[in-house]
Design a protein around this motif. Structure first.
Motif, PDB file in Angstrom:
ATOM      1  N   GLU A 269      16.778-177.932  28.965  1.00  0.00           N
ATOM      2  CA  GLU A 269      18.053-177.247  29.138  1.00  0.00           C
ATOM      3  C   GLU A 269      18.133-176.042  28.199  1.00  0.00           C
ATOM      4  O   GLU A 269      17.938-176.163  26.999  1.00  0.00           O
ATOM      5  N   VAL A 270      18.426-174.879  28.761  1.00  0.00           N
ATOM      6  CA  VAL A 270      18.561-173.671  27.950  1.00  0.00           C
ATOM      7  C   VAL A 270      20.005-173.166  27.934  1.00  0.00           C
ATOM      8  O   VAL A 270      20.333-172.240  27.191  1.00  0.00           O
ATOM      9  N   PHE A 271      20.855-173.784  28.752  1.00  0.00           N
ATOM     10  CA  PHE A 271      22.266-173.401  28.791  1.00  0.00           C
ATOM     11  C   PHE A 271      23.066-174.596  29.277  1.00  0.00           C
ATOM     12  O   PHE A 271      22.784-175.158  30.328  1.00  0.00           O
ATOM     13  N   PRO A 272      24.095-175.008  28.529  1.00  0.00           N
ATOM     14  CA  PRO A 272      24.875-176.190  28.934  1.00  0.00           C
ATOM     15  C   PRO A 272      25.884-175.868  30.020  1.00  0.00           C
ATOM     16  O   PRO A 272      26.358-174.733  30.122  1.00  0.00           O
ATOM     17  N   ALA A 273      26.221-176.858  30.808  1.00  0.00           N
ATOM     18  CA  ALA A 273      27.272-176.683  31.812  1.00  0.00           C
ATOM     19  C   ALA A 273      28.616-176.484  31.115  1.00  0.00           C
ATOM     20  O   ALA A 273      28.867-177.027  30.036  1.00  0.00           O
ATOM     21  N   LEU A 274      29.473-175.688  31.748  1.00  0.00           N
ATOM     22  CA  LEU A 274      30.835-175.449  31.277  1.00  0.00           C
ATOM     23  C   LEU A 274      30.879-174.894  29.860  1.00  0.00           C
ATOM     24  O   LEU A 274      31.767-175.219  29.072  1.00  0.00           O
ATOM     25  N   GLN A 275      29.917-174.035  29.526  1.00  0.00           N
ATOM     26  CA  GLN A 275      29.968-173.353  28.236  1.00  0.00           C
ATOM     27  C   GLN A 275      31.161-172.394  28.227  1.00  0.00           C
ATOM     28  O   GLN A 275      31.388-171.666  29.192  1.00  0.00           O
ATOM     29  N   VAL A 276      31.910-172.378  27.127  1.00  0.00           N
ATOM     30  CA  VAL A 276      33.180-171.661  27.063  1.00  0.00           C
ATOM     31  C   VAL A 276      33.103-170.478  26.103  1.00  0.00           C
ATOM     32  O   VAL A 276      32.552-170.590  25.005  1.00  0.00           O
ATOM     33  N   PHE A 277      33.668-169.360  26.536  1.00  0.00           N
ATOM     34  CA  PHE A 277      34.021-168.294  25.603  1.00  0.00           C
ATOM     35  C   PHE A 277      35.521-168.085  25.722  1.00  0.00           C
ATOM     36  O   PHE A 277      36.020-167.667  26.767  1.00  0.00           O
ATOM     37  N   SER A 278      36.266-168.405  24.660  1.00  0.00           N
ATOM     38  CA  SER A 278      37.724-168.353  24.743  1.00  0.00           C
ATOM     39  C   SER A 278      38.334-168.045  23.388  1.00  0.00           C
ATOM     40  O   SER A 278      38.203-168.829  22.448  1.00  0.00           O
TER      41      SER A 278
END
Length: 381
Positions: A269-278
Motif C-alpha cells: 500500500e502506497v496510499f491509504p483509503a479515505l486520506q484526508v486533507f482538511s
C-alpha cells in the motif's frame, strides 16, 4: 404550462405518504426517458473527454440517484421521533425536490468565481444555474462532467466521477444528520450531466472570516464529515460561514472525496483509503471535548444504530464507486466506529502532512500504482 406535483406541506404532515418522495424525485428522470420534452430513447452520444454517455444512460444515472435519495428520506422519516423532527425532514426534502425539478431560466447558467459571476478554474468548471419554481428563483452551483479537470491533484479518485462524489458526500451528510452540506442533486442541463448544489446565500468563505470560533459545533461537524469522506480539498475557501451571529458553517466543493487505497506492483500500500486533507479537522483539535463528545455521540450513534441507513448508504457507495466500493465502505465504517469509541476527533492531525501524503499518493498513481482490485486481477492473470 405543465402541471406540478403537489409537495408535502407542514400543514399536512400527518397525511404525508413517504411513497410521494419516490414519485417526486424520480418523476423528472422518468419523464426524460419517456420521450417528453423532445427527448427520445435514441442513443445520442455525449462527448465527455474520451468517455461517451447516452441520454438513456444519463437517465438511468438520474433515476438511481433519485431513488436512493428517496430511500434515505423514507428511512429518516420512519425513524423520526417527534412531529418537529418529521417537519424538519420534510422541509429539507422539499429543497431537494425543488432543486431537482425546477425549470431552468433562459439563459440557464453563467460562470461563477469567488468574487462574482465570472469563470474560475479548479477541479471543475463551475456555473451558477438559475432555476424557477412557481415564480420563485432558485440558484444552484452547477458542475458538469465535461468540465471536470483530469489532472487535478487527487489520489485514488477515478476521473469523471467528481459529480457523483458531490452527491454521495451529501448523502453521507444526511445519513448522519449533520446538515452542513447544501442540498446536492444530479441534473442533465445544457452543458450535460453534472452536480447541482444549492447556492449558499449571505455567506463568506472562511478565509474572509477572522474569528473561526463563533460556531465551534458546526466546525466539529464539518471536520467529522471531512474525516469520514476522505475530503482531499478541505481548505478554508471550501467552507462557507453565514453572515449572522454564530454563523452556520457549510461544507462545499465535495468532489474530491472517497479516494481508494493505492498499491504498487508488489501489493504494498502506497496510499491509504479515505486520506484526508482538511483545515477544519486541524482547527477542530482545539475545540474542547465538552463540545466534541456529545456531537460525535449523537450523529455517529444515530447512523451506526440504524441498519436501514447503512443499507441505503452502502447502495449509494456501490453506485458511485463501483468495484472500489467494498474497500472504501470498510474504511468509512471503520472510521465511524473508531470515532464513536474515542468520542473525539484526532488530536494529532496535521493538515500539511496530510497534503504531503496525498501528493505522494498522486505521484505514485501517475507512475503506475493501482488499486487493490486491479492488483488482484493482475495476480490472478
Amino acid at each position: 404550462m405543465k402541471e406540478k406535483r403537489p409537495r408535502p406541506s407542514e400543514e399536512k404532515e400527518k397525511e404525508f405518504d413517504t411513497e410521494d418522495i419516490k414519485t417526486g424525485l424520480v418523476s423528472r428522470a422518468e419523464k426524460e426517458n419517456s420521450g417528453e420534452e423532445e427527448r427520445t430513447e435514441v442513443v445520442v452520444p455525449v462527448e465527455v473527454k474520451g468517455s461517451r454517455e447516452s441520454l438513456v444512460e444519463i437517465s438511468e444515472i438520474l433515476k438511481n440517484t433519485d431513488r436512493l435519495t428517496a430511500e434515505l428520506y423514507d428511512v429518516r422519516l420512519g425513524e423520526a421521533e417527534s412531529p418537529e423532527g418529521i417537519q424538519e425532514i420534510i422541509k429539507d426534502l422539499n429543497t431537494f425536490l425543488e432543486l431537482r425539478e425546477a425549470e431552468p431560466c433562459k439563459p440557464p447558467c453563467e460562470h461563477l468565481d469567488s468574487m462574482g459571476d465570472k469563470g474560475v478554474k479548479g477541479a471543475n468548471e463551475t456555473y451558477l444555474l438559475r432555476l424557477v419554481e412557481r415564480g420563485r428563483e432558485i440558484v444552484g452551483v452547477y458542475k458538469p462532467v465535461k468540465g471536470e479537470e483530469i489532472h487535478v491533484l487527487k489520489a485514488g479518485i477515478e476521473d469523471f466521477t467528481l459529480h457523483k462524489r458531490e452527491w454521495l458526500t451529501c448523502m453521507v451528510d444526511r445519513a448522519l444528520e449533520l446538515g452542513v452540506v447544501p442540498p446536492t442533486v444530479l441534473r442533465d442541463e445544457d452543458k450535460g450531466l453534472g452536480s447541482v448544489q444549492a447556492f449558499v446565500q449571505e455567506a463568506d468563505a472562511a478565509t474572509k472570516v477572522p474569528d473561526r470560533g463563533k460556531n465551534p459545533e458546526d466546525l466539529v461537524l464539518v471536520a467529522l464529515l471531512h474525516s469520514l469522506t476522505g475530503q482531499q480539498d478541505g481548505h478554508r475557501g471550501n467552507e462557507l460561514i453565514k453572515r449572522q451571529p454564530g454563523g452556520k458553517v457549510k461544507a462545499i466543493d465535495n468532489s474530491e472525496t472517497f479516494g481508494a487505497a493505492l498499491y504498487d506492483e508488489t501489493g504494498q500500500e502506497v496510499f491509504p483509503a479515505l486520506q484526508v486533507f482538511s483545515r477544519a479537522l486541524e482547527e477542530a483539535k482545539d475545540i474542547t471535548t465538552a463540545v466534541q463528545t456529545p456531537l460525535l455521540e449523537i450523529h455517529l450513534r444515530t447512523f451506526l444504530d440504524s441498519p436501514r441507513r447503512q443499507e441505503v448508504l452502502k447502495k449509494a457507495f456501490d453506485f458511485v464507486l463501483g468495484e472500489e466500493s467494498d474497500s472504501v465502505w470498510e474504511a468509512f465504517m471503520g472510521k465511524a466506529r473508531d470515532l464513536l469509541e474515542k468520542k473525539k476527533l484526532p488530536s494529532d492531525y496535521d493538515a500539511d502532512m496530510a497534503r504531503h501524503v496525498i501528493r505522494y499518493g498522486w505521484s505514485q498513481e501517475q507512475r503506475g500504482a493501482t488499486t487493490k482490485r486491479k492488483t488482484a486481477e493482475a495476480r490472478a492473470a
